[in-house]
Design an enzyme around this catalytic site. Structure first.
Site, PDB file in Angstrom:
ATOM      1  N   ARG A 178       0.827  -1.101   0.136  1.00 51.82           N
ATOM      2  CA  ARG A 178      -0.054  -0.065  -0.088  1.00 51.82           C
ATOM      3  C   ARG A 178       0.786   1.318   0.053  1.00 51.82           C
ATOM      4  NH1 ARG A 178      -2.537  -0.517   5.349  1.00 51.82           N
ATOM      5  NH2 ARG A 178      -0.761  -1.393   5.842  1.00 51.82           N
ATOM      6  N   GLU A 202       7.861   7.793  11.177  1.00 49.72           N
ATOM      7  CA  GLU A 202       7.845   9.259  11.785  1.00 49.72           C
ATOM      8  C   GLU A 202       8.944   9.967  11.524  1.00 49.72           C
ATOM      9  OE1 GLU A 202       7.741   7.982  15.964  1.00 49.72           O
ATOM     10  OE2 GLU A 202       5.756   8.014  15.780  1.00 49.72           O
ATOM     11  N   GLN A 253      10.268  26.778  13.164  1.00 52.76           N
ATOM     12  CA  GLN A 253       9.852  27.314  12.079  1.00 52.76           C
ATOM     13  C   GLN A 253      10.127  26.066  10.954  1.00 52.76           C
ATOM     14  OE1 GLN A 253      11.361  30.898  10.677  1.00 52.76           O
ATOM     15  NE2 GLN A 253      11.569  30.434   8.538  1.00 52.76           N
ATOM     16  N   ASP A 254       9.307  25.754   9.934  1.00 50.54           N
ATOM     17  CA  ASP A 254       9.240  24.628   9.048  1.00 50.54           C
ATOM     18  C   ASP A 254       9.465  25.346   7.801  1.00 50.54           C
ATOM     19  OD1 ASP A 254       9.249  22.667  10.848  1.00 50.54           O
ATOM     20  OD2 ASP A 254       7.466  21.986  10.377  1.00 50.54           O
ATOM     21  N   ARG A 294      21.794  25.994  -3.696  1.00 51.63           N
ATOM     22  CA  ARG A 294      21.553  26.959  -2.787  1.00 51.63           C
ATOM     23  C   ARG A 294      22.441  26.948  -1.396  1.00 51.63           C
ATOM     24  NH1 ARG A 294      16.262  28.831  -3.516  1.00 51.63           N
ATOM     25  NH2 ARG A 294      15.012  27.605  -5.018  1.00 51.63           N
ATOM     26  N   HIS A 304      24.566  28.992   3.259  1.00 53.09           N
ATOM     27  CA  HIS A 304      23.888  30.006   4.175  1.00 53.09           C
ATOM     28  C   HIS A 304      24.173  29.662   5.583  1.00 53.09           C
ATOM     29  CE1 HIS A 304      20.979  30.007   0.714  1.00 53.09           C
ATOM     30  NE2 HIS A 304      21.793  30.750   0.328  1.00 53.09           N
ATOM     31  N   LYS A 358      19.406  23.014  12.236  1.00 54.58           N
ATOM     32  CA  LYS A 358      18.333  22.543  10.927  1.00 54.58           C
ATOM     33  C   LYS A 358      18.421  21.144  11.145  1.00 54.58           C
ATOM     34  CE  LYS A 358      19.609  26.613   8.093  1.00 54.58           C
ATOM     35  NZ  LYS A 358      20.103  27.145   6.726  1.00 54.58           N
ATOM     36  N   HIS A 378      25.293  26.187   5.335  1.00 47.80           N
ATOM     37  CA  HIS A 378      24.485  24.900   4.871  1.00 47.80           C
ATOM     38  C   HIS A 378      24.112  25.172   3.509  1.00 47.80           C
ATOM     39  CE1 HIS A 378      20.312  23.145   3.963  1.00 47.80           C
ATOM     40  NE2 HIS A 378      21.100  21.985   4.099  1.00 47.80           N
ATOM     41  N   GLU A 383      21.486  37.217   8.113  1.00 47.79           N
ATOM     42  CA  GLU A 383      21.949  35.958   6.927  1.00 47.79           C
ATOM     43  C   GLU A 383      23.460  36.327   6.328  1.00 47.79           C
ATOM     44  OE1 GLU A 383      19.907  33.132   3.944  1.00 47.79           O
ATOM     45  OE2 GLU A 383      19.576  35.219   3.643  1.00 47.79           O
ATOM     46  N   ASP A 410      23.371  34.241  -3.690  1.00 46.02           N
ATOM     47  CA  ASP A 410      24.433  33.154  -3.476  1.00 46.02           C
ATOM     48  C   ASP A 410      25.676  33.263  -4.436  1.00 46.02           C
ATOM     49  OD1 ASP A 410      22.835  31.960  -1.683  1.00 46.02           O
ATOM     50  OD2 ASP A 410      22.111  30.435  -2.951  1.00 46.02           O
TER      51      ASP A 410
END
Length: 181
Positions: free
Chosen positions: A23, A28, A47-48, A59, A62, A71, A118, A142, A168
Site C-alpha cells: 500500500r 515518523e 519554523q518549518d 542553494r 547560508h 536545522k 548549509h 544572514e 548566492d
C-alpha cells in the site's frame, strides 16, 4: 532511528525506521523522544520551511551570524547533495565540510547544528526540500559563503555550472566570512 556518522561528529545523518507494504509506507519524520534517545539533543523547532528547486540549482552556503539556526533537513521529492561547513573557530573541524545524499527514496535526514553554513545541490529533475529550524529567519543576520571556495573544497556532483541566486553568486570567501567563536 539509526544515526550514521559523518566526517564531522556534530553533523548527524539520521535514517528513520520505515514501515512499508504493497500500500505504501509510513515513518515518523520527527519524534522528540526518539531524537533525544539517539542524539542526546532536545531542540526546540520554531519554523518549518519548504523549497522546490530544479536540477542543478545550488542553494547556499547560508548561515545566520546572529540568531543561528540548527536545522533538521530532508527531501520529500527528488534528490539533493546536502552540505554543512563548520564555521566554529574553536572547533577541531573548523573549515571542514560534511555532505550526504538526501532523497525521497532513502528518507534520510541531516542534523546541522548552530555554527555551520548549509547548502545543497539538486541532482534530480526537481527536489522538494524541507527543513525545521530552531530560530526564525532573520535576513539582516544572514550570510553566505562562496559555494566553490577552494579553501573549503566541497566536492559537488556538478554537471556544468550551477544555477545560483544573485545573493548566492556573491557569497564571500571562507577567509572573509564572519565565523562563530
Amino acid at each position: 532511528m539509526r544515526i550514521i556518522p559523518t566526517e564531522i561528529p556534530d553533523v548527524l545523518l539520521l535514517e528513520p525506521k520505515v514501515f512499508g507494504d504493497d500500500r505504501g509506507f509510513f515513518f515518523e519524520s520527527y519524534n522528540e523522544n526518539q531524537f533525544f534517545a539517539a542524539t542526546g539533543l532536545r531542540p526546540r523547532f520554531v519554523q518549518d520551511n519548504h523549497s522546490r528547486s530544479a536540477r542543478n540549482v545550488l542553494r547556499g552556503l547560508h548561515y545566520q551570524i546572529r540568531q543561528p539556526q540548527c536545522k533538521l533537513v530532508r527531501v520529500v521529492a527528488g534528490e539533493v547533495f546536502d552540505v554543512a561547513v563548520d564555521l566554529r573557530k574553536s572547533s577541531p573541524t573548523f573549515g571542514r565540510w560534511a555532505g550526504a545524499l538526501l532523497s525521497a527514496e532513502n528518507k534520510r535526514q541531516l542534523w546541522i547544528p548552530e555554527g555551520f553554513a548549509h547548502g545543497f545541490l539538486v541532482l534530480s529533475e526537481t527536489a522538494d526540500f524541507l527543513y525545521k529550524t530552531t530560530d526564525f529567519y532573520a535576513p539582516e543576520h544572514e550570510r553566505c559563503v562562496q559555494w566553490d571556495d577552494p579553501a573549503i573544497g566541497i566536492q559537488w556532483a556538478l554537471q556544468g555550472e550551477p544555477m545560483l541566486s544573485a545573493k548566492d553568486a556573491q557569497g564571500v570567501s571562507f577567509a572573509d566570512a564572519e565565523h562563530f567563536e
